[in-house]
Design a protein around this motif. Structure first.
Motif, PDB file in Angstrom:
ATOM      1  N   HIS A  68       0.736  -1.233  -0.115  1.00  0.00           N
ATOM      2  CA  HIS A  68      -0.100  -0.098  -0.110  1.00  0.00           C
ATOM      3  C   HIS A  68       0.986   1.147   0.079  1.00  0.00           C
ATOM      4  N   PRO A  69       0.637   2.334  -0.934  1.00  0.00           N
ATOM      5  CA  PRO A  69       1.323   3.558  -0.834  1.00  0.00           C
ATOM      6  C   PRO A  69       1.307   4.287   0.164  1.00  0.00           C
ATOM      7  N   GLU A  70       0.430   3.983   1.294  1.00  0.00           N
ATOM      8  CA  GLU A  70       0.387   4.942   2.493  1.00  0.00           C
ATOM      9  C   GLU A  70       1.640   4.278   3.324  1.00  0.00           C
ATOM     10  N   HIS A  71       2.208   3.071   3.027  1.00  0.00           N
ATOM     11  CA  HIS A  71       3.362   2.697   3.955  1.00  0.00           C
ATOM     12  C   HIS A  71       4.572   3.656   3.603  1.00  0.00           C
ATOM     13  N   GLN A  72       4.727   4.177   2.685  1.00  0.00           N
ATOM     14  CA  GLN A  72       5.603   5.343   2.445  1.00  0.00           C
ATOM     15  C   GLN A  72       5.524   6.151   3.577  1.00  0.00           C
ATOM     16  N   TYR A  73       4.527   6.883   3.772  1.00  0.00           N
ATOM     17  CA  TYR A  73       4.307   7.823   4.868  1.00  0.00           C
ATOM     18  C   TYR A  73       4.696   7.254   6.302  1.00  0.00           C
ATOM     19  N   LEU A  74       4.130   6.170   6.533  1.00  0.00           N
ATOM     20  CA  LEU A  74       4.184   5.348   7.809  1.00  0.00           C
ATOM     21  C   LEU A  74       5.712   5.084   8.115  1.00  0.00           C
ATOM     22  N   ASP A  75       6.272   4.713   7.075  1.00  0.00           N
ATOM     23  CA  ASP A  75       7.681   4.318   7.183  1.00  0.00           C
ATOM     24  C   ASP A  75       8.545   5.729   7.685  1.00  0.00           C
ATOM     25  N   LEU A  76       8.394   6.671   7.096  1.00  0.00           N
ATOM     26  CA  LEU A  76       8.988   7.820   7.077  1.00  0.00           C
ATOM     27  C   LEU A  76       8.639   8.316   8.568  1.00  0.00           C
ATOM     28  N   VAL A  77       7.348   8.308   9.101  1.00  0.00           N
ATOM     29  CA  VAL A  77       7.027   8.825  10.543  1.00  0.00           C
ATOM     30  C   VAL A  77       7.979   8.176  11.219  1.00  0.00           C
ATOM     31  N   ARG A  78       8.027   6.741  11.091  1.00  0.00           N
ATOM     32  CA  ARG A  78       8.864   5.794  12.151  1.00  0.00           C
ATOM     33  C   ARG A  78      10.220   6.031  12.100  1.00  0.00           C
ATOM     34  N   ARG A  79      10.800   6.302  10.754  1.00  0.00           N
ATOM     35  CA  ARG A  79      12.217   6.619  10.994  1.00  0.00           C
ATOM     36  C   ARG A  79      12.312   7.955  11.487  1.00  0.00           C
ATOM     37  N   VAL A  80      11.503   8.949  11.502  1.00  0.00           N
ATOM     38  CA  VAL A  80      11.756  10.230  11.892  1.00  0.00           C
ATOM     39  C   VAL A  80      11.805  10.158  13.364  1.00  0.00           C
ATOM     40  N   TRP A  81      10.718   9.412  14.102  1.00  0.00           N
ATOM     41  CA  TRP A  81      10.396   9.336  15.324  1.00  0.00           C
ATOM     42  C   TRP A  81      11.748   8.583  16.002  1.00  0.00           C
ATOM     43  N   GLU A  82      12.116   7.447  15.404  1.00  0.00           N
ATOM     44  CA  GLU A  82      13.140   6.633  16.005  1.00  0.00           C
ATOM     45  C   GLU A  82      14.609   7.048  15.657  1.00  0.00           C
ATOM     46  N   GLU A  83      14.974   7.747  14.421  1.00  0.00           N
ATOM     47  CA  GLU A  83      16.229   8.177  14.186  1.00  0.00           C
ATOM     48  C   GLU A  83      16.524   9.417  13.917  1.00  0.00           C
ATOM     49  N   GLY A  84      15.549  10.397  13.869  1.00  0.00           N
ATOM     50  CA  GLY A  84      15.555  11.830  13.868  1.00  0.00           C
ATOM     51  C   GLY A  84      16.428  12.480  14.888  1.00  0.00           C
ATOM     52  N   SER A  85      17.109  13.615  14.535  1.00  0.00           N
ATOM     53  CA  SER A  85      17.684  14.520  15.487  1.00  0.00           C
ATOM     54  C   SER A  85      16.682  15.338  16.334  1.00  0.00           C
ATOM     55  N   THR A  86      16.646  15.331  17.559  1.00  0.00           N
ATOM     56  CA  THR A  86      15.997  16.541  18.354  1.00  0.00           C
ATOM     57  C   THR A  86      16.329  17.622  18.126  1.00  0.00           C
ATOM     58  N   ARG A  87      15.433  18.631  17.843  1.00  0.00           N
ATOM     59  CA  ARG A  87      15.607  20.025  17.567  1.00  0.00           C
ATOM     60  C   ARG A  87      14.741  20.723  18.098  1.00  0.00           C
ATOM     61  N   ILE A  88      15.297  22.130  19.032  1.00  0.00           N
ATOM     62  CA  ILE A  88      14.364  23.145  19.523  1.00  0.00           C
ATOM     63  C   ILE A  88      13.826  24.095  18.201  1.00  0.00           C
ATOM     64  N   ASP A  89      12.723  24.207  17.840  1.00  0.00           N
ATOM     65  CA  ASP A  89      12.101  24.895  16.683  1.00  0.00           C
ATOM     66  C   ASP A  89      11.433  26.177  17.092  1.00  0.00           C
ATOM     67  N   ARG A  90      10.932  26.977  16.192  1.00  0.00           N
ATOM     68  CA  ARG A  90      10.548  28.279  16.444  1.00  0.00           C
ATOM     69  C   ARG A  90       9.278  28.485  17.375  1.00  0.00           C
ATOM     70  N   THR A  91       8.781  27.089  17.280  1.00  0.00           N
ATOM     71  CA  THR A  91       7.411  27.294  18.309  1.00  0.00           C
ATOM     72  C   THR A  91       7.880  26.922  19.732  1.00  0.00           C
ATOM     73  N   GLY A  92       9.035  26.379  20.207  1.00  0.00           N
ATOM     74  CA  GLY A  92       9.247  25.909  21.326  1.00  0.00           C
ATOM     75  C   GLY A  92       9.006  24.642  21.718  1.00  0.00           C
ATOM     76  N   VAL A  93       8.142  24.048  20.944  1.00  0.00           N
ATOM     77  CA  VAL A  93       7.762  22.504  21.303  1.00  0.00           C
ATOM     78  C   VAL A  93       8.897  21.650  21.265  1.00  0.00           C
ATOM     79  N   GLY A  94       9.711  21.729  20.207  1.00  0.00           N
ATOM     80  CA  GLY A  94      10.710  20.618  19.783  1.00  0.00           C
ATOM     81  C   GLY A  94      10.088  19.860  18.802  1.00  0.00           C
ATOM     82  N   THR A  95      11.034  19.087  18.066  1.00  0.00           N
ATOM     83  CA  THR A  95      10.639  18.153  17.123  1.00  0.00           C
ATOM     84  C   THR A  95      11.944  17.138  17.062  1.00  0.00           C
ATOM     85  N   ARG A  96      11.464  15.990  16.350  1.00  0.00           N
ATOM     86  CA  ARG A  96      12.622  14.995  15.739  1.00  0.00           C
ATOM     87  C   ARG A  96      12.586  15.160  14.309  1.00  0.00           C
ATOM     88  N   ALA A  97      13.708  15.129  13.695  1.00  0.00           N
ATOM     89  CA  ALA A  97      13.495  15.452  12.149  1.00  0.00           C
ATOM     90  C   ALA A  97      14.774  14.801  11.574  1.00  0.00           C
TER      91      ALA A  97
END
Length: 313
Positions: A9-38
């Motif tokens: 299913h093509p939606e797995h492309q999105y789910l795989d990216l979300v998983r990678r971002v959450w598990e492998e992404g760097s933690t960053r403080i963004d302009r909102t102050g909330v913070g992200t993994r990216a």
């Protein structure tokens, strides 16, 4: 392909990216102050040739506000009033925050929107978002040199969408089938600089495809609207230019999930995608700017329940 040999299913492309971002992404403080993994740099491809639209199914996406937003972009408006009048609240947070900050009034969102609808002067002053998406799409500024070496802004700018439709009809093999919202000279005047910033089109055998380059993508909230709207626009352009829809290619630069969106990660990733719905456009008006909300039918959308997430402003 899946493990059983079936098409994945093509939606797995999105789910795989979300998983990678959450598990492998760097933690960053963004302009909102909330913070992200990216993570930086990702691509997805969606085949629209069978009439589908990539409307995420692992959570309910409220596609009607997204469609109204797209039509608002195409109108060239830079004011939230038409959106609020249609019950669309997705742009209210930015002018509301500005109003509260500048006036000190702790007005509720409901009262703010009521004043936007009922008070012309208030709407003109506080509903204006600056030269955001639609303003750039339909009215990119033109300047005329003056004898003293200065420049005067012309009353009517360049309509990128009209130019694109004309190019698709008259020169479909051009490598300049592009429009963009990233106007460097006006970024500081915008409530929010364009995230989905550049669209480029490609025609092969009367089949129209698009690449959307997105400089910044909120995978939890923004992506679902961005990919749906870009795909609907591709369907509209194909219909307007007597072509068939081809492929929607998405390219994301800063792909991130907000740290307070863990509900997305823990819930959505556990769900199996369901078939994408079909999009039907019931008429072809004389101009791409004459489409109405009721001209669009989304058929067969059967998603998992919605996941409520906070917006980072």
């Amino acid at each position: 392909m899946g493990q059983d040999g079936s098409a994945r299913h093509p939606e797995h492309q999105y789910l795989d990216l979300v998983r990678r971002v959450w598990e492998e992404g760097s933690t960053r403080i963004d302009r909102t102050g909330v913070g992200t993994r990216a993570l930086f740099g990702a691509t997805m491809r969606f085949d629209l040739s069978d009439g589908t639209v990539p409307l995420l199914t692992t959570k309910r996406v409220f596609w009607k506000p997204a469609l109204r937003e797209l039509l608002w972009f195409l109108s060239g408006s830079r004011n939230i009033r038409p959106l609020v009048a249609d019950g669309v609240h997705i742009w209210t947070d930015w002018p509301l925050a500005k109003y509260r900050q500048q006036t000190g009034e702790a007005i509720s969102a409901e009262d703010f929107e009521l004043r936007i609808i009922t008070d012309d002067a208030f709407a003109e002053r506080w509903g204006d978002l600056g030269p955001v998406y639609g303003a750039q799409w339909r009215n990119w500024p033109r300047y005329t040199p003056t004898p003293d070496g200065q420049f005067t802004r012309e009353p009517h700018g360049h309509d990128q969408i009209s130019t694109l439709v004309h190019q698709l009809q008259s020169n479909p093999h051009s490598r300049r089938l592009i429009f963009s919202g990233w106007n460097v000279a006006e970024i500081d005047q915008m409530a929010l600089p364009p995230c989905h910033m550049t669209y480029q089109y490609f025609v092969e055998d009367k089949r129209l495809s698009c690449i959307l380059y997105q400089r910044s993508c909120d995978l939890g909230l923004g992506f679902a609207f961005n990919i749906f709207e870009a795909s609907v626009l591709l369907h509209m352009l194909a219909k307007q230019c007597k072509m068939l829809p081809g492929e929607m290619v998405w390219m994301g630069a800063d792909c991130h999930a907000y740290l307070n969106h863990e509900a997305l990660i823990t819930t959505q990733l556990q769900r199996d995608p369901r078939p994408f719905p079909k999009l039907h456009i019931t008429r072809t008006p004389d101009s791409i700017f004459e489409y109405k909300f009721d001209d669009f039918v989304v058929e067969g959308y059967d998603p998992h329940p919605a996941i409520k997430l906070p917006v980072a402003v």
